[in-house]
Design an enzyme around this catalytic site. Structure first.
Site, PDB file in Angstrom:
ATOM      1  N   ASP A  92       0.342  -8.928   2.598  1.00  0.00           N
ATOM      2  CA  ASP A  92      -0.226  -8.022   1.593  1.00  0.00           C
ATOM      3  C   ASP A  92      -0.030  -8.632   0.205  1.00  0.00           C
ATOM      4  O   ASP A  92       0.750  -9.568   0.014  1.00  0.00           O
ATOM      5  CB  ASP A  92       0.484  -6.669   1.690  1.00  0.00           C
ATOM      6  CG  ASP A  92      -0.296  -5.536   1.036  1.00  0.00           C
ATOM      7  OD1 ASP A  92      -1.462  -5.758   0.651  1.00  0.00           O
ATOM      8  OD2 ASP A  92       0.258  -4.428   0.915  1.00  0.00           O
TER       9      ASP A  92
ATOM     10  N   GLU B  34      -3.575 -11.893  -3.095  1.00  0.00           N
ATOM     11  CA  GLU B  34      -4.779 -12.421  -3.749  1.00  0.00           C
ATOM     12  C   GLU B  34      -4.510 -13.640  -4.649  1.00  0.00           C
ATOM     13  O   GLU B  34      -5.440 -14.455  -4.784  1.00  0.00           O
ATOM     14  CB  GLU B  34      -5.470 -11.313  -4.554  1.00  0.00           C
ATOM     15  CG  GLU B  34      -6.112 -10.240  -3.722  1.00  0.00           C
ATOM     16  CD  GLU B  34      -5.100  -9.358  -3.000  1.00  0.00           C
ATOM     17  OE1 GLU B  34      -5.395  -8.906  -1.881  1.00  0.00           O
ATOM     18  OE2 GLU B  34      -3.997  -9.156  -3.532  1.00  0.00           O
TER      19      GLU B  34
ATOM     20  N   ASP C  74      -7.108  -1.135   0.814  1.00  0.00           N
ATOM     21  CA  ASP C  74      -6.915   0.260   0.410  1.00  0.00           C
ATOM     22  C   ASP C  74      -8.251   0.997   0.303  1.00  0.00           C
ATOM     23  O   ASP C  74      -8.724   1.321  -0.798  1.00  0.00           O
ATOM     24  CB  ASP C  74      -6.172   0.326  -0.918  1.00  0.00           C
ATOM     25  CG  ASP C  74      -4.803  -0.333  -0.848  1.00  0.00           C
ATOM     26  OD1 ASP C  74      -4.342  -0.600   0.276  1.00  0.00           O
ATOM     27  OD2 ASP C  74      -4.210  -0.585  -1.905  1.00  0.00           O
TER      28      ASP C  74
END
Length: 788
Positions: free
Chosen positions: A443, A446, A522
């Site tokens: 997670d 990026e 999300d």
């Protein structure tokens, strides 16, 4: 100081808490200052085009064509994939390619073309280059699939990397798909799509773009054929798409267009032509076979940010067991860490985590751990101290550590573009294995850094190794998560060589399927979020990432019982079937929505468990062929325009058509059927395609149809493998595949082929082998014989 940034700073401090808010304000200003001093200033530029052709030199698989201001290298691979690179760009170095790239086709020939141009002729494709640098890709029959106009570069007058633009034309009837994970789709409408992996910072809906995974990968489908095109540069850029129009203006077609603008990197391209299946097979051959998940990862997963303790995990598991609901994995989010620090455990709330993991494993349930890349920048933190010793963290141009803000506070970031750093990071998973975790969920990669304003990532001036070439975050950003996944996958293979690693990642890039899959991120709770969930899975599959799925129920809110159930029913037919929610969201356990929802969810869970052998078969097919589990309805018939525009139903493999309910209050839904006979898997009612049909969709189920003649491997009542065969139409032959896989380890079992046909008044199922037809060794159940 920018007044708007000051206002944002004040708002951030007030809304997120003083300590964390001030950190994000400081991080935003640090990022701005770093880029102001660390990035080259872009001043005056000069435009450049290739110019007239000067000559050509044959080479393996094609050759080099020289123009007055550039040169074009063209190579056709044995697989039929075509590469071309401008300004001397070759296929490597590349983060997308697996190995050293494909072998050139010795039969491909470079020869002169009319009007001073050149062409490369191969078995499956012809590439024609005009004397000014336009590149046309044609079928062997001469039909133009794509035409790239001469590219244009903008170079700084005082030197440095050039930004560039490539404009392409496709057929008027063509449809665009892909570009990574896009919430609006899977068909990509007219508009501009950014190529920069982005954490939107909030639960997203179909209107949000870009998201966590962007790829310069397009699949283009038209009457003339299907092609996949990949522009191999990881820099920031945009793709502007405009669908064509047939009979536009005075009766002439207007071509569809794609305009790609990149801030830097090489202008190089791969293109594959053929059926969708052939195209993705070539793509997987180029970028790597998808990782094969263990069988348990194809079951049902339950996750939540905020389990909080071992007692809560046991309570949730007991809830599943007491109600007889199948459960295969439980995921622990950042709340199981010690102060949110990666590779740690909160010993107060999870005092005996290995014991818990072993108890769950005895019941057939695995524990999956979240792993974030950011490391708390605090002496005494073992990961931070170890990373400093290895010089593992990203630095700026002056050699200072680049700091961001994530859940643990001030943090630093490993440089996954360095082989030594990947090896160090992969070794840290030893701690996770010792805690009993069997799978890993990446997670915030990026990578994300919380900021009060500006982009929520590292400064673009941050320095990276890029495998020793050196460069900055402008080039490394989009491949950061890919490097993290590689580090984990290789580390796990070394430390637990008997087990297939299970890994899925929020962010990634072309080639990420080599290491695992992904999930939606999300997604917002609501009917638009449900629709976006399907778009993401289908679009990623067409980019070569077959294993993915959404947060069932949405990430942020409290779904109504109807919305939760419809999401749950869709999830039961997607590769990753996981319920998940944020810390402040409503519950996601099936029994929290009333007795009716519980019983309908139970039916979906039981059917998913029954179909596990089919999912395992699709997983092995994905590994061997690149074909996604979830396929658009046009997969086997891309020439069918009605199917091309269908986005709310999908094929699960070749055998099943799934039509989820995506709208509030719907108890019927229309479905566009591909050609052939289709059976309702519950009522066995017959439908003939091609046609649009209206199907019942009560709350108890979503419509699922089986193709006539299909053979579906399923789990029998005794847990063994069975074959469910659907009667073919009279005079027709059908079939299917099965993989008797035990679900872990590295031995890839034989793919078994079965054929169905009518013999007199009976439907017969035979195993099709090298020695001829044989009798299946598994029980066979024939359905559809009494169909209406």
């Amino acid at each position: 100081m920018d007044g708007r940034d000051l206002v944002r700073s004040v708002k951030t401090v007030g809304s997120t808490g003083a300590a964390q808010g001030l950190r994000t304000v400081r991080a935003a200003w640090r990022r701005r200052r770093a880029d102001a001093t660390g990035l080259p200033r872009r001043g005056a530029e000069r435009a450049r085009v290739p110019g007239p052709v000067q000559g050509a030199e044959p080479g393996p698989g094609g050759g080099v064509i020289r123009f007055t201001r550039s040169e074009l290298r063209i190579t056709v691979a044995v697989s039929g994939a075509v590469f071309w690179g401008w300004d001397g760009a070759g296929p490597e170095p590349s983060y997308a390619l697996a190995g050293h790239g494909p072998e050139p086709d010795p039969r491909a020939v470079l020869e002169p073309d009319k009007d001073g141009g050149w062409r490369v002729v191969a078995e499956r494709v012809t590439v024609v280059v005009s004397r000014h640098g336009a590149v046309e890709v044609r079928t062997p029959g001469g039909v133009i699939l794509r035409r790239d106009l001469p590219p244009r570069w903008w170079e700084p007058v005082d030197g440095g990397g050039a930004r560039w633009m490539q404009r392409s034309e496709v057929a008027a009837d063509a449809r665009f798909f892909g570009l990574g994970g896009r919430a609006a789709g899977p068909r990509l409408r007219d508009g501009t799509y950014r190529l920069w992996n982005t954490d939107p910072g909030h639960a997203f809906t179909p209107g949000d773009d870009p998201l966590y995974i962007t790829m310069p990968v397009q699949m283009v489908v038209s009457d003339a054929g299907t092609h996949l095109v990949f522009h191999d540069t990881s820099w920031d850029g945009t793709v502007n798409l405009r669908e064509g129009e047939e009979g536009a203006g005075s009766g002439h077609d207007r071509a569809g267009t794609c305009e790609l603008r990149m801030d830097g990197g090489p202008l190089r391209c791969w293109l594959m032509v053929g059926t969708p299946a052939r195209v993705l097979h070539a793509w997987a051959s180029l970028t790597g076979a998808p990782a094969l998940p263990p069988a348990w990862a194809l079951g049902h997963h339950h996750a939540r940010w905020g389990f909080g303790s071992e007692q809560e995990v046991r309570r949730i598991v007991a809830g599943y067991q007491e109600r007889g609901l199948p459960l295969d994995a439980v995921h622990l989010d950042i709340d199981h860490y010690d102060a949110h620090q990666v590779f740690t455990v909160d010993r107060e709330r999870f005092p005996k985590l290995p014991v818990l993991a072993e108890e769950l494993r005895r019941d057939g349930i695995r524990l999956v751990s979240i792993v974030d890349p950011a490391v708390k920048a605090e002496p005494g933190n073992a990961v931070y101290d170890g990373g400093l010793a290895e010089d593992a963290f990203v630095r700026d141009g002056s050699g200072r550590l680049v700091r961001g803000v994530v859940w643990p506070g001030e943090s630093v970031y490993p440089d996954f573009t360095h082989a030594r750093v990947r090896e160090w990071w992969g070794g840290l998973y030893e701690e996770r294995l010792a805690q009993g975790f069997a799978g890993f969920w990446h997670d915030m990669n990026e990578p994300t850094s919380f900021t009060a304003f500006g982009e929520s990532t590292l400064p673009r001036s941050a320095r990276h190794s890029l495998e020793g070439r050196g460069g900055d975050h402008r080039e490394a950003h989009n491949v950061y998560a890919l490097g993290m996944a590689r580090a984990a996958y290789e580390g796990l293979r070394e430390r637990d060589p008997q087990e297939r690693p299970f890994l899925f990642s929020r962010s990634g890039w072309a080639g990420m399927q080599r290491y695992g899959g992904t999930w939606s991120g999300d997604v917002a709770t609501g009917w638009p979020g449900l629709r976006a969930s399907l778009s993401l899975v289908m679009g990623l599959g067409l980019c070569g990432v077959p294993y993915s799925g959404p947060d069932v129920g949405g990430f942020d809110g409290s779904p109504s019982p109807e919305l939760y159930l419809r999401w749950f029913q869709l999830g039961a037919y997607l590769p990753l079937f996981r319920t998940h929610a944020s810390l402040r969201a409503g519950r996601r356990e099936p029994w929290e929505f009333g007795d009716d929802v519980l019983e309908h969810a139970r039916a979906a869970l039981v059917e998913r468990r029954r179909l596990l052998p089919y999912f395992m078969t699709l997983a092995l097919l994905a590994r061997r062929t690149g074909a996604p589990y979830v396929r658009p309805l046009w997969w086997a018939a891309p020439e069918d325009r009605a199917l091309r525009d269908c986005e709310d139903a999908f094929m699960l493999g070749d055998c099943l058509l799934v039509a989820p309910v995506l709208d509030h209050g719907a108890d019927h839904r229309a479905v566009q059927l591909p050609r052939g006979r289709w059976y309702d898997t519950v009522t066995e009612e017959v439908h003939e395609g091609p046609a649009q049909v209206l199907l019942d969709a009560p709350l108890s189920r979503i419509p699922v149809l089986a193709r006539a003649g299909a053979v579906v491997p399923v789990r029998g009542d005794d847990g063994g493998l069975e074959l469910e065969a659907w009667a073919p139409a009279r005079g027709r032959v059908g079939g299917g595949l099965a993989v008797p896989d035990r679900g872990d380890g590295w031995d890839e079992p034989e793919l078994e082929r079965y054929v169905t046909r009518w013999e007199g008044q009976h439907v017969v199922v035979r195993r099709d082998g090298e020695g001829g037809a044989g009798t299946p060794e598994y029980p066979v159940r024939v359905r559809g014989l009494g169909a209406r």
